[in-house]
Design a protein around this motif. Structure first.
Motif, PDB file in Angstrom:
ATOM      1  N   SER A 112      64.489  30.638  25.579  1.00  0.00           N
ATOM      2  CA  SER A 112      64.289  32.009  25.112  1.00  0.00           C
ATOM      3  C   SER A 112      62.847  32.144  24.634  1.00  0.00           C
ATOM      4  CB  SER A 112      65.243  32.303  23.953  1.00  0.00           C
ATOM      5  OG  SER A 112      64.830  33.461  23.255  1.00  0.00           O
ATOM      6  N   ARG A 120      54.650  32.937  18.058  1.00  0.00           N
ATOM      7  CA  ARG A 120      54.904  32.749  16.624  1.00  0.00           C
ATOM      8  C   ARG A 120      53.590  32.591  15.867  1.00  0.00           C
ATOM      9  NH1 ARG A 120      59.010  34.924  15.760  1.00  0.00           N
ATOM     10  NH2 ARG A 120      60.318  33.626  17.071  1.00  0.00           N
ATOM     11  N   HIS A 228      59.682  45.205  24.224  1.00  0.00           N
ATOM     12  CA  HIS A 228      60.558  44.064  24.490  1.00  0.00           C
ATOM     13  C   HIS A 228      62.006  44.448  24.199  1.00  0.00           C
ATOM     14  CE1 HIS A 228      62.370  40.132  23.014  1.00  0.00           C
ATOM     15  NE2 HIS A 228      62.083  39.847  24.252  1.00  0.00           N
ATOM     16  N   SER A 245      70.688  33.926  19.295  1.00  0.00           N
ATOM     17  CA  SER A 245      70.732  34.985  18.282  1.00  0.00           C
ATOM     18  C   SER A 245      71.715  36.081  18.725  1.00  0.00           C
ATOM     19  CB  SER A 245      69.346  35.618  18.093  1.00  0.00           C
ATOM     20  OG  SER A 245      69.109  36.584  19.101  1.00  0.00           O
TER      21      SER A 245
HETATM   22  C1  HEM Z   1      64.820  40.510  30.857  1.00  0.00           C
HETATM   23  C2  HEM Z   1      63.867  40.304  30.000  1.00  0.00           C
HETATM   24  C3  HEM Z   1      64.100  39.733  28.627  1.00  0.00           C
HETATM   25  C4  HEM Z   1      65.244  39.655  27.902  1.00  0.00           C
HETATM   26  C5  HEM Z   1      66.639  40.154  28.264  1.00  0.00           C
HETATM   27  C6  HEM Z   1      64.901  38.995  26.656  1.00  0.00           C
HETATM   28  C7  HEM Z   1      65.802  38.720  25.653  1.00  0.00           C
HETATM   29  C8  HEM Z   1      65.477  38.215  24.421  1.00  0.00           C
HETATM   30  C9  HEM Z   1      66.400  38.011  23.324  1.00  0.00           C
HETATM   31  C10 HEM Z   1      67.888  38.354  23.356  1.00  0.00           C
HETATM   32  C11 HEM Z   1      65.714  37.494  22.296  1.00  0.00           C
HETATM   33  C12 HEM Z   1      66.268  37.108  20.906  1.00  0.00           C
HETATM   34  C13 HEM Z   1      66.346  35.599  20.766  1.00  0.00           C
HETATM   35  C14 HEM Z   1      67.473  35.001  21.596  1.00  0.00           C
HETATM   36  O1  HEM Z   1      68.593  34.876  21.095  1.00  0.00           O
HETATM   37  O2  HEM Z   1      67.212  34.647  22.765  1.00  0.00           O
HETATM   38  C15 HEM Z   1      64.338  37.377  22.711  1.00  0.00           C
HETATM   39  C16 HEM Z   1      63.308  36.923  21.929  1.00  0.00           C
HETATM   40  C17 HEM Z   1      62.013  36.835  22.345  1.00  0.00           C
HETATM   41  N1  HEM Z   1      61.529  37.067  23.612  1.00  0.00           N
HETATM   42 FE1  HEM Z   1      62.520  37.913  25.116  1.00  0.00          FE
HETATM   43  N2  HEM Z   1      63.560  38.712  26.661  1.00  0.00           N
HETATM   44  C18 HEM Z   1      63.041  39.135  27.848  1.00  0.00           C
HETATM   45  C19 HEM Z   1      61.728  38.999  28.270  1.00  0.00           C
HETATM   46  C20 HEM Z   1      60.749  38.380  27.553  1.00  0.00           C
HETATM   47  C21 HEM Z   1      59.422  38.143  28.046  1.00  0.00           C
HETATM   48  C22 HEM Z   1      58.859  38.529  29.407  1.00  0.00           C
HETATM   49  C23 HEM Z   1      58.742  37.542  27.040  1.00  0.00           C
HETATM   50  C24 HEM Z   1      57.314  37.114  27.112  1.00  0.00           C
HETATM   51  C25 HEM Z   1      56.865  35.979  26.630  1.00  0.00           C
HETATM   52  C26 HEM Z   1      59.647  37.404  25.909  1.00  0.00           C
HETATM   53  C27 HEM Z   1      59.341  36.859  24.696  1.00  0.00           C
HETATM   54  C28 HEM Z   1      60.195  36.803  23.609  1.00  0.00           C
HETATM   55  C29 HEM Z   1      59.782  36.411  22.278  1.00  0.00           C
HETATM   56  C30 HEM Z   1      58.374  36.026  21.851  1.00  0.00           C
HETATM   57  C31 HEM Z   1      60.917  36.448  21.481  1.00  0.00           C
HETATM   58  C32 HEM Z   1      60.981  36.164  19.972  1.00  0.00           C
HETATM   59  C33 HEM Z   1      60.859  37.504  19.233  1.00  0.00           C
HETATM   60  C34 HEM Z   1      60.951  37.371  17.726  1.00  0.00           C
HETATM   61  O3  HEM Z   1      61.059  36.276  17.206  1.00  0.00           O
HETATM   62  O4  HEM Z   1      60.910  38.428  17.036  1.00  0.00           O
HETATM   63  N3  HEM Z   1      60.855  37.932  26.265  1.00  0.00           N
HETATM   64  N4  HEM Z   1      64.228  37.812  24.001  1.00  0.00           N
END
Ligand code: HEM
Length: 270
Positions: A112, A120, A228, A245
């Protein structure tokens, strides 16, 4: 007319300079889902840009220790421009539907973006500190060490408040001497200081330009979080995340953690 050089014994100087072999060797899609390549490349591009943002924010924090503000402001403006690029890069993922995302989601396993050390660190540099979120990286000593250093160092905002104090604005001693590893708590005197900057100064003034550049970078970062979340809601609704999460609802909480809070609240006072 002179044509470009067409004969190279080995890789072209372009390939060597840009590292095209390395780029082509980056991990590619793991499934046949037609939407996976864009997801992967977008993520890789965003990681590279987070690195650029980190470099500029580190530089800006260092430069703000000197009396000459414009070089720091220029670094912050570059960071804001990089955030504009990553924010535009969300566009192709916007229309990813749950069925399309589900076709390659299992390839992520427990992976993720939540585990992005660069993201971070950018968050920490912007003053949104959390020791528990740094713990994710304990298994990678180099990334963990860099994150702990950013956690324990004054953030860009802490340093900007020192600049205000240096220029005669009343900033509480407790704010200036606070433990930088702790989450920042907004402070009425800081709000009043920014309000005075905006009430008394304008375009071309070095401190005003710094305040605007800080606001641009804060807006760019909060915009990234918002875009996002929109992609997440469209691609997976309220399902739990691959990182474990609660997904969208967990991300909504991070949206409420404002970057440079008094730079926003001060505007109400003017
Ligand atoms: C279909 C596209 C995406 C989906 C469905 C998605 C989904 C999620 C979800 C559900 C989380 C919460 C943590 C977890 O339980 O996984 C998350 C966190 C995060 N994702 Fe994505 N994500 C996507 C695309 C991306 C992309 C392209 C990036 C680029 C690097 C990214 C970067 C992050 C980051 C940095 C966090 C942490 C945010 C925080 O701590 O506030 N995500 N993502």
């Amino acid at each position: 007319m002179v044509t470009p050089n067409l004969s190279f014994a080995q890789a072209t100087p372009y390939d060597e300079y840009v590292g095209t072999d390395t780029l082509r060797a980056l991990p590619g899609p793991r499934t046949d889902a037609p939407e996976e390549p864009a997801f992967l490349v977008t993520t890789q591009v965003m990681e590279l840009y987070f690195g650029l943002v980190r470099t500029e924010l580190r530089l800006a924090a260092r430069l703000l220790g000197t009396p000459d503000l414009p070089p720091a402001t220029a670094a912050i403006a570059r960071a804001a421009a990089y955030l504009d690029v990553v924010n535009t890069a969300w566009r192709p993922l916007n229309r990813l539907t749950p069925r399309q995302f589900n076709a390659f989601r299992p390839a992520l396993g427990e992976g993720s973006g939540f585990q992005s050390a660069l993201y971070r660190e950018v968050e920490f540099l912007l003053g949104d500190k959390s020791e528990s979120l740094a713990r994710v990286h304990r298994g990678n000593p180099e990334a963990h060490g860099e994150l702990l250093a950013a956690l324990r160092a004054p953030s860009l905002y802490d340093v900007a408040l020192s600049v205000l104090a240096r220029l005669g604005y009343e900033i509480p001693a407790t704010t200036l001497a606070r433990d930088p590893a702790q989450p920042y708590q907004p402070e009425p005197l800081v709000e009043q200081a920014w309000a005075r900057v905006y009430a008394e100064r304008g375009a071309g003034d070095h401190l005003w330009e710094l305040a605007e550049a800080l606001t641009d970078v804060a807006e760019g970062f909060m915009r990234w979080r918002t875009l996002h979340l929109m992609v997440v809601r469209r691609a997976m609704g309220a399902k739990t995340g691959t990182g474990g999460s609660s997904g969208a609802s967990w991300l909504e909480r991070s949206l409420r953690r404002e970057i440079f809070p008094e730079l926003w609240s001060a505007r109400t006072l003017i």
